[in-house]
Scaffold this active site. Sequence first.
Site, mmCIF file in Angstrom:
data_model
loop_
_atom_site.group_PDB
_atom_site.id
_atom_site.type_symbol
_atom_site.label_atom_id
_atom_site.label_comp_id
_atom_site.label_asym_id
_atom_site.label_seq_id
_atom_site.Cartn_x
_atom_site.Cartn_y
_atom_site.Cartn_z
ATOM 1 N N ASN A 269 2.936 -4.265 4.180
ATOM 2 C CA ASN A 269 2.073 -5.377 4.590
ATOM 3 C C ASN A 269 0.846 -5.450 3.685
ATOM 4 O OD1 ASN A 269 3.725 -5.369 7.036
ATOM 5 N ND2 ASN A 269 2.534 -3.548 7.551
ATOM 6 N N GLU A 302 4.854 1.742 -1.731
ATOM 7 C CA GLU A 302 4.273 0.623 -0.972
ATOM 8 C C GLU A 302 3.118 -0.021 -1.736
ATOM 9 O OE1 GLU A 302 6.205 -0.200 1.193
ATOM 10 O OE2 GLU A 302 7.228 1.681 1.658
HETATM 11 N N1 BES Z 1 9.907 -2.966 2.613
HETATM 12 C C1 BES Z 1 10.354 -1.671 2.985
HETATM 13 C C2 BES Z 1 10.373 -1.450 4.477
HETATM 14 C C3 BES Z 1 11.559 -2.059 5.169
HETATM 15 C C4 BES Z 1 12.789 -1.467 5.065
HETATM 16 C C5 BES Z 1 11.426 -3.195 5.934
HETATM 17 C C6 BES Z 1 13.871 -2.036 5.709
HETATM 18 C C7 BES Z 1 12.492 -3.779 6.560
HETATM 19 C C8 BES Z 1 13.736 -3.191 6.451
HETATM 20 C C9 BES Z 1 9.478 -0.601 2.361
HETATM 21 O O1 BES Z 1 8.844 -0.962 1.196
HETATM 22 C C10 BES Z 1 10.383 0.531 1.985
HETATM 23 O O2 BES Z 1 11.179 0.357 1.121
HETATM 24 N N2 BES Z 1 10.272 1.668 2.662
HETATM 25 C C11 BES Z 1 11.149 2.781 2.433
HETATM 26 C C12 BES Z 1 10.432 3.933 1.829
HETATM 27 C C13 BES Z 1 10.515 3.900 0.346
HETATM 28 C C14 BES Z 1 9.676 4.959 -0.300
HETATM 29 C C15 BES Z 1 11.927 4.024 -0.165
HETATM 30 C C16 BES Z 1 11.693 3.192 3.780
HETATM 31 O O3 BES Z 1 11.213 2.679 4.776
HETATM 32 O O4 BES Z 1 12.614 3.987 3.807
HETATM 33 ZN ZN ZN Z 2 10.048 -1.008 -0.474
#
Ligand code: BES
Ligand code: ZN
Length: 855
Positions: A269, A302
């Site tokens: 966000n 992020e």
């Molecule tokens: N944008 C994602 C979060 C997300 C994931 C939202 C699936 C909706 C559905 C975030 O940037 C992300 O990728 N988070 C990863 C961690 C990252 C370091 C690989 C996660 O949540 O596993």
């Molecule tokens: Zn991501």
Amino acid sequence: MKTSVRLSPYINPERYKLTLKPDLEGFTFEGDEIIVLNITKPTKEVTLHSKDLKIESAEYIHGDKTSWAGKIKYNPKEEKVTFTFSKNLPKGLGELKVVFQGILNDKMRGFYRSEYEVEGKKKIMATSQLESTDARRAFPSFDEPSKKAIFDVSIMAPPGTTAISNTIESVVKEHESGYMVYNFEPTPKMSTYLLAFIVGEFESIETKTKRGVKVRVFVTPGKLKQAEFALDVASKALDFFEEYFAIPYPLPVLDLIAIPDFSAGAMENWGAITYRETAILVDPDHTSSANKQWVALVIAHELAHQWFGNLVTMEWWTHLWLNEGFASYIEFLAIDHLFPEWDIWTQFVSSDHDSALELDGLQNTHPIEVEVHDPEEISEIFDAVSYSKGSAILRMLANYLGPNKFRDGLRSYLKKHQYSNASTNDLWDAFERVSGKEVKKVMANWTSKPGYPLVSVIQKKDNLILSQERFFSSPLSKKGSIDKTIWSIPFNVLTKAQRSYQQYLMDKKTFNLPLTVDGDWIKLNHDESSFIRVKYSEDLLTLLEKPVQKGELDPIDRLGIVRDAFDLSEAGELPADFALKMARSYKNEPDYVVWSLIASGLHKVRRLIEDDPTLNKHFDLYGQEIFKGIATKMGWEKKRGEKHTDSLLRSLVLSNLGDYGDEETIRRSQELFSDVLKNKSHLEPDLRGVVYSLVAKNGSEKEYDALLSLYKEEDLQEEKNRLSAALGLFKSKALLKKTLKFAFSKEVRPQDTFRIVHYVFVNPEGKDLAWEFVKENWPLILERFGQGGHLLPRFIQPAAVFVNLEKAKDIKTFFKKSPAPGAKMAINQVLEQIESNAAWLKRDKKNIEAFILAS
Ligand code: BES
Ligand code: ZN
């Protein structure tokens, strides 16, 4: 074929003035909004997204005219609502005013509630998770990434709580109801999925970046000490990205918030990044090196999204990889800059690069750019293809263009599309502009086609002849395919003679490498910079043995060779004993990443024979032989000032050696554990996972109860995870049943349930139980995780451990009659993997047997 679910192109939001008022006791919220619309074609109907919201009223104000929506019609299937007015709304700007109510749900999506404790008292916070398509659960909205607008957010927060949103608060005043009204500064022009609303009791620490951006970390009371590492990494990473992208972060504040109940790992966000506690909190006395590294990577990931995703957003979810592949690549760049001693790029090859090769080796994969329509399909592509293959092909491209051209291309792309949306082609255009190379032509098949090439190499006289075809992880998958894709492969060749590498572009089916090898070794795909596997002829592979053993090749090249040996064996291109023999030649290997792939290769073969007690026993002896030397070398004590990756290596090899049944290692774990119980010593965090797991694998009820009560007393989620993982590793079926029940009990937050089930699945004694349990409790699992959230597939994916076709049949039959929203691809992948395992065992059982009985 599904038709598009996109909203009208003639109605576009420009600005939302949005107020939300959560009731933390009644678990509901009230909201109202004024959306400034730009209508380009007169219409009587306005359709926008809305899900599980009750709309009180809607009116449209144009100039001095107000019209009421006489009809409000919900379309729950499409998650939309249509307001019908008695007369056409004219072209031009107008204000749509909507009053609505919703529920603060416990499903970790939309505007939801999360529980925490302050001084032993249970508290509730309200928080949001809107990606991908859940802004519509928080407020009626044009919930598509390209419908960007400015948001003026107000939150009414109950007395004693703090409200956080994307920007900084401009006014905080008391409302007559006793609530505090927080007005936040207008956001930049942005997509709905990036909004955030958080209301609860928090403590925070803050600092400033070099340029003066305020960075804050918010945690629930009592955890401030665990926020320091995150604050430090975030502010340094922000400095790094501003420099690298050459575009300043546009907000005055960046908040990072630890949320006790959180479905993903973290969410980008804009200006208010939310995290699962394990992805942000670092306790100097209790956090392992691996977890600390994970926290740093997640923070960098992020933060990278603040540019890649937030400033420039994908046009539609088809281009999701522009967000996730990018952030997954750039996070490593930032962490390499902040922690050069972590050798993080080498770890990239054993993590993302490897998991992408695995998933994308299946028939049931998908191209990086894939047509998606509804929320279920969208949630399915948050997978190793979008993330890891995306990042791996960027690494390949960066290598092809060189680091400066790559960076300049990114700068140009961001500048051109800032505050707007882009697609994959826009990115290739930017790289072409700055490099003059034919980037689009080279990259096209990497993003538009599924899979990747296997490059075979043979020597003919003085020439090397290369040929490419799509790689499949199983001959079964290959048999069903008619794929004739030819990839343009930029790749590096390292030769002994030159001691340096040469870059080539292979864009044909076969390719003559103009190189004389003269009996010397040659390593294709030096640095594993290309997203391919290599199959050497036997003589060329034999020549590589020496440089591996003597360390003449770098760790990445050493790991590539052994990784491909195991996977080519699964694919039916090499016999399994060949890979097992090769693993033996790595005994003196000093490097963590290489060991991590040897361990996973061995694991795959062991999996095949784990149900055969005699073979399994012999395989254990072989495993002990492989790991004994390195584990002895690493020992149980951290050496002063040792490398970060050596700490990781120690945990890895001790846990493997113990897992293959080495008695001394098991005994040592048990001793350390009994010291923990007697409160005699502080157990080093890097050893805790090893100790708990080995104690569980060799323990009974007494150890079970001990681990369980440690879990119950523990506050730190990271430690809870280590303890609960161990509960899945006991041999006793009765205890494992208890663990499965426990995973769904009130003691475990729903965000962690799948992890515990996962550990029972990967336990040879537990896999049947776990599957039966999942089947029996499917209605409950659906109820908690089944609305298309991305946790549902996590209950199915670990079933890929099975080797027997009966199980595949059972799984298939079960899901024919049971709904599994957002898990279609996962189910097909699991079935394909089980069939592949079964075929592999059938093919190689004899030679595995002969090999391990002889050793
Ligand atoms: N944008 C994602 C979060 C997300 C994931 C939202 C699936 C909706 C559905 C975030 O940037 C992300 O990728 N988070 C990863 C961690 C990252 C370091 C690989 C996660 O949540 O596993
Ligand atoms: Zn991501």
